[in-house]
Design a protein around this motif. Structure first.
Motif, PDB file in Angstrom:
ATOM      1  N   GLU A   1       0.839  -1.200   0.000  1.00 10.37           N
ATOM      2  CA  GLU A   1       0.000   0.000   0.000  1.00 10.37           C
ATOM      3  C   GLU A   1       0.876   1.252   0.000  1.00 10.37           C
ATOM      4  O   GLU A   1       0.516   2.278  -0.575  1.00 10.37           O
ATOM      5  CB  GLU A   1      -0.924   0.010   1.216  1.00 10.37           C
ATOM      6  N   SER A   2       2.007   1.191   0.656  1.00 13.83           N
ATOM      7  CA  SER A   2       2.908   2.346   0.688  1.00 13.83           C
ATOM      8  C   SER A   2       3.363   2.726  -0.709  1.00 13.83           C
ATOM      9  O   SER A   2       3.448   3.906  -1.052  1.00 13.83           O
ATOM     10  CB  SER A   2       4.144   2.051   1.557  1.00 13.83           C
ATOM     11  N   SER A   3       3.667   1.721  -1.526  1.00 11.70           N
ATOM     12  CA  SER A   3       4.116   2.034  -2.884  1.00 11.70           C
ATOM     13  C   SER A   3       2.963   2.640  -3.691  1.00 11.70           C
ATOM     14  O   SER A   3       3.172   3.558  -4.482  1.00 11.70           O
ATOM     15  CB  SER A   3       4.693   0.798  -3.578  1.00 11.70           C
ATOM     16  N   ARG A   4       1.749   2.160  -3.444  1.00 11.70           N
ATOM     17  CA  ARG A   4       0.595   2.740  -4.152  1.00 11.70           C
ATOM     18  C   ARG A   4       0.328   4.166  -3.694  1.00 11.70           C
ATOM     19  O   ARG A   4       0.003   5.046  -4.497  1.00 11.70           O
ATOM     20  CB  ARG A   4      -0.657   1.883  -3.913  1.00 11.70           C
TER      21      ARG A   4
ATOM     22  N   ALA B   1      -2.875  16.247  -0.667  1.00 15.14           N
ATOM     23  CA  ALA B   1      -4.223  15.866  -0.215  1.00 15.14           C
ATOM     24  C   ALA B   1      -4.992  15.185  -1.341  1.00 15.14           C
ATOM     25  O   ALA B   1      -5.682  14.186  -1.126  1.00 15.14           O
ATOM     26  CB  ALA B   1      -4.975  17.100   0.292  1.00 15.14           C
ATOM     27  N   ASP B   2      -4.874  15.704  -2.557  1.00 12.17           N
ATOM     28  CA  ASP B   2      -5.523  15.081  -3.718  1.00 12.17           C
ATOM     29  C   ASP B   2      -4.991  13.668  -3.939  1.00 12.17           C
ATOM     30  O   ASP B   2      -5.738  12.754  -4.285  1.00 12.17           O
ATOM     31  CB  ASP B   2      -5.242  15.900  -4.991  1.00 12.17           C
ATOM     32  N   GLY B   3      -3.687  13.522  -3.773  1.00 14.26           N
ATOM     33  CA  GLY B   3      -3.066  12.199  -3.931  1.00 14.26           C
ATOM     34  C   GLY B   3      -3.620  11.220  -2.904  1.00 14.26           C
ATOM     35  O   GLY B   3      -3.900  10.063  -3.226  1.00 14.26           O
ATOM     36  N   VAL B   4      -3.784  11.686  -1.669  1.00 16.79           N
ATOM     37  CA  VAL B   4      -4.354  10.840  -0.619  1.00 16.79           C
ATOM     38  C   VAL B   4      -5.784  10.456  -0.983  1.00 16.79           C
ATOM     39  O   VAL B   4      -6.196   9.304  -0.826  1.00 16.79           O
ATOM     40  CB  VAL B   4      -4.313  11.563   0.751  1.00 16.79           C
ATOM     41  N   ALA B   5      -6.540  11.422  -1.513  1.00 13.16           N
ATOM     42  CA  ALA B   5      -7.932  11.156  -1.896  1.00 13.16           C
ATOM     43  C   ALA B   5      -7.986  10.101  -2.999  1.00 13.16           C
ATOM     44  O   ALA B   5      -8.799   9.168  -2.950  1.00 13.16           O
ATOM     45  CB  ALA B   5      -8.609  12.445  -2.354  1.00 13.16           C
ATOM     46  N   SER B   6      -7.121  10.218  -4.000  1.00 14.02           N
ATOM     47  CA  SER B   6      -7.186   9.233  -5.081  1.00 14.02           C
ATOM     48  C   SER B   6      -6.702   7.871  -4.596  1.00 14.02           C
ATOM     49  O   SER B   6      -7.230   6.837  -5.019  1.00 14.02           O
ATOM     50  CB  SER B   6      -6.450   9.698  -6.336  1.00 14.02           C
ATOM     51  N   PHE B   7      -5.740   7.844  -3.683  1.00  9.21           N
ATOM     52  CA  PHE B   7      -5.307   6.563  -3.095  1.00  9.21           C
ATOM     53  C   PHE B   7      -6.478   5.915  -2.348  1.00  9.21           C
ATOM     54  O   PHE B   7      -6.729   4.721  -2.477  1.00  9.21           O
ATOM     55  CB  PHE B   7      -4.134   6.796  -2.137  1.00  9.21           C
TER      56      PHE B   7
ATOM     57  N   PHE C   1      14.789   4.850   5.066  1.00  9.07           N
ATOM     58  CA  PHE C   1      14.585   5.975   5.979  1.00  9.07           C
ATOM     59  C   PHE C   1      14.139   5.448   7.352  1.00  9.07           C
ATOM     60  O   PHE C   1      13.120   4.759   7.444  1.00  9.07           O
ATOM     61  CB  PHE C   1      13.494   6.909   5.445  1.00  9.07           C
ATOM     62  N   VAL C   2      14.878   5.797   8.380  1.00 13.65           N
ATOM     63  CA  VAL C   2      14.548   5.342   9.736  1.00 13.65           C
ATOM     64  C   VAL C   2      13.137   5.769  10.139  1.00 13.65           C
ATOM     65  O   VAL C   2      12.416   5.021  10.793  1.00 13.65           O
ATOM     66  CB  VAL C   2      15.582   5.887  10.750  1.00 13.65           C
ATOM     67  N   VAL C   3      12.733   6.964   9.729  1.00 15.49           N
ATOM     68  CA  VAL C   3      11.432   7.480  10.164  1.00 15.49           C
ATOM     69  C   VAL C   3      10.266   6.636   9.617  1.00 15.49           C
ATOM     70  O   VAL C   3       9.157   6.688  10.144  1.00 15.49           O
ATOM     71  CB  VAL C   3      11.273   8.974   9.788  1.00 15.49           C
ATOM     72  N   LEU C   4      10.528   5.831   8.590  1.00 17.88           N
ATOM     73  CA  LEU C   4       9.458   4.990   8.035  1.00 17.88           C
ATOM     74  C   LEU C   4       9.476   3.564   8.606  1.00 17.88           C
ATOM     75  O   LEU C   4       8.525   2.802   8.426  1.00 17.88           O
ATOM     76  CB  LEU C   4       9.575   4.906   6.503  1.00 17.88           C
ATOM     77  N   VAL C   5      10.574   3.229   9.295  1.00 18.23           N
ATOM     78  CA  VAL C   5      10.712   1.873   9.821  1.00 18.23           C
ATOM     79  C   VAL C   5       9.723   1.641  10.967  1.00 18.23           C
ATOM     80  O   VAL C   5       9.621   2.444  11.874  1.00 18.23           O
ATOM     81  CB  VAL C   5      12.149   1.625  10.341  1.00 18.23           C
ATOM     82  N   GLY C   6       9.002   0.546  10.898  1.00 16.37           N
ATOM     83  CA  GLY C   6       8.110   0.194  12.004  1.00 16.37           C
ATOM     84  C   GLY C   6       6.709   0.726  11.859  1.00 16.37           C
ATOM     85  O   GLY C   6       5.853   0.409  12.676  1.00 16.37           O
ATOM     86  N   ALA C   7       6.459   1.526  10.848  1.00 17.55           N
ATOM     87  CA  ALA C   7       5.094   2.025  10.637  1.00 17.55           C
ATOM     88  C   ALA C   7       4.204   0.843  10.275  1.00 17.55           C
ATOM     89  O   ALA C   7       4.542   0.055   9.396  1.00 17.55           O
ATOM     90  CB  ALA C   7       5.069   3.059   9.525  1.00 17.55           C
ATOM     91  N   THR C   8       3.081   0.703  10.967  1.00 12.72           N
ATOM     92  CA  THR C   8       2.197  -0.426  10.687  1.00 12.72           C
ATOM     93  C   THR C   8       1.084  -0.036   9.718  1.00 12.72           C
ATOM     94  O   THR C   8       0.126  -0.766   9.545  1.00 12.72           O
ATOM     95  CB  THR C   8       1.589  -0.977  11.989  1.00 12.72           C
ATOM     96  N   MET C   9       1.229   1.137   9.095  1.00 13.68           N
ATOM     97  CA  MET C   9       0.243   1.593   8.117  1.00 13.68           C
ATOM     98  C   MET C   9       1.021   2.059   6.872  1.00 13.68           C
ATOM     99  O   MET C   9       2.237   2.227   6.943  1.00 13.68           O
ATOM    100  CB  MET C   9      -0.591   2.750   8.693  1.00 13.68           C
ATOM    101  N   PRO C  10       0.342   2.260   5.737  1.00 16.32           N
ATOM    102  CA  PRO C  10       1.050   2.796   4.571  1.00 16.32           C
ATOM    103  C   PRO C  10       1.784   4.089   4.955  1.00 16.32           C
ATOM    104  O   PRO C  10       1.191   4.984   5.559  1.00 16.32           O
ATOM    105  CB  PRO C  10      -0.073   3.059   3.570  1.00 16.32           C
ATOM    106  N   ALA C  11       3.067   4.132   4.616  1.00 18.98           N
ATOM    107  CA  ALA C  11       3.901   5.257   5.056  1.00 18.98           C
ATOM    108  C   ALA C  11       4.802   5.725   3.923  1.00 18.98           C
ATOM    109  O   ALA C  11       5.436   4.907   3.253  1.00 18.98           O
ATOM    110  CB  ALA C  11       4.751   4.824   6.254  1.00 18.98           C
ATOM    111  N   ILE C  12       4.846   7.034   3.713  1.00 14.71           N
ATOM    112  CA  ILE C  12       5.692   7.582   2.656  1.00 14.71           C
ATOM    113  C   ILE C  12       6.445   8.818   3.155  1.00 14.71           C
ATOM    114  O   ILE C  12       6.092   9.401   4.188  1.00 14.71           O
ATOM    115  CB  ILE C  12       4.881   7.982   1.392  1.00 14.71           C
ATOM    116  N   LEU C  13       7.480   9.171   2.426  1.00 19.56           N
ATOM    117  CA  LEU C  13       8.247  10.383   2.714  1.00 19.56           C
ATOM    118  C   LEU C  13       8.313  11.193   1.416  1.00 19.56           C
ATOM    119  O   LEU C  13       8.754  10.676   0.387  1.00 19.56           O
ATOM    120  CB  LEU C  13       9.644  10.008   3.215  1.00 19.56           C
TER     121      LEU C  13
END
Ligand SMILES: [Zn+2]
Length: 270
Positions: free
Chosen positions: A175-178, A244-250, A203-215
């Protein structure tokens, strides 16, 4: 020692069955929760532009605008890892998202390069292997913002690597890649700026996220013309609206895919 501590911390934030957890639960819920992470803060200024702009100020400004956009346009519950100019350790940012059971985690950063001509937007999701040398260097720079974090990713053969390999097979990673793709395409379409692609890096800040995560690297603060763009309130609002639009389309694509999966009776979504 630090590595062991980080590993223990990650086990803690993963918990028992987090690897098998279904990602992106917002498709089934009326309201989604998004955690926005403005990069850097406090003594950690992040990268600095030729005119003296601090990355930490750009990231906070765009993050606050993105929070407004997500609340207004998507009715989302939005939480920020920081709302003022304070330092927050990298792992605490992801842990905050996990503790709040966020549906999405979006970290905002601005890029920098020795080559002042480098420009454009890059969107990342987590991987042990970097897409290219620039991505590896960038992740090392962003990771160095927190002195308690070692660059353990490059050592190989450790427990952290095993965790990353496990993570790569979870639905939240797919899901993160999508999500990265949707946000990146929206950013390019709406801002008309150059795109450098959707990439992967540790990226350390993305490690361990249990939900779709992007930087999202919203532009190069080291490029004089992009530094000007990044400090423009109008451009910041445009970037926030685009994310925000990107999040909406995801969200819409995820809902469509799930209803297709339900109709076709498939149980695996990858
Ligand atoms: Zn940064």
């Amino acid at each position: 020692m630090l590595k062991t501590a980080l590993f223990a911390f990650m086990l803690l934030i993963y918990g028992g069955d987090a690897f098998g957890q279904d990602a992106g639960g917002f498709a089934d819920a009326a309201i989604m929760t998004v955690v926005i992470d403005p990069g850097h803060g406090g003594d950690d200024t992040g990268a600095q532009g030729p005119s003296g702009t601090d990355e930490k100020d750009i990231t906070l400004s765009i993050a606050l605008k993105l929070a407004d956009a997500l609340r207004e346009r998507l009715g989302a519950i939005v939480l920020l890892t920081r709302e003022t100019d304070v330092f927050v350790p990298l792992e605490a940012r992801t842990a905050f998202a996990n503790a709040n059971r966020a549906d999405l985690f979006i970290s905002i950063h601005a890029n920098a390069a020795a080559n002042r001509d480098a420009r454009g937007i890059e969107t990342f999701f987590l991987s042990m292997d970097s897409t290219d040398e620039d991505a590896r260097r960038l992740a090392a720079f962003e990771n160095s913002a927190d002195s308690s974090v070692e660059d353990v990713f490059l050592e190989g053969g450790n427990d952290l690597k095993d965790i990353l390999v496990d993570m790569a097979s979870t639905s939240s990673h797919h899901e993160s890649s999508r999500l990265a793709e949707a946000v990146h395409m929206s950013m390019l379409g709406k801002t008309g700026r150059e795109g450098r692609g959707v990439k992967q890096a540790p990226f350390v800040v993305l490690v361990g996220a249990t939900m779709p995560a992007i930087l999202v690297e919203v532009g190069f603060i080291s490029n004089p013309s992009e530094e000007r763009l990044l400090t423009s309130k109008k451009e910041q609002s445009l970037a926030a609206a685009a994310i925000a639009d990107g999040v909406a389309s995801f969200r819409d694509l995820t809902a469509k895919r799930r209803s297709f999966i339900e109709v076709s009776g498939k149980t695996i979504e990858k």
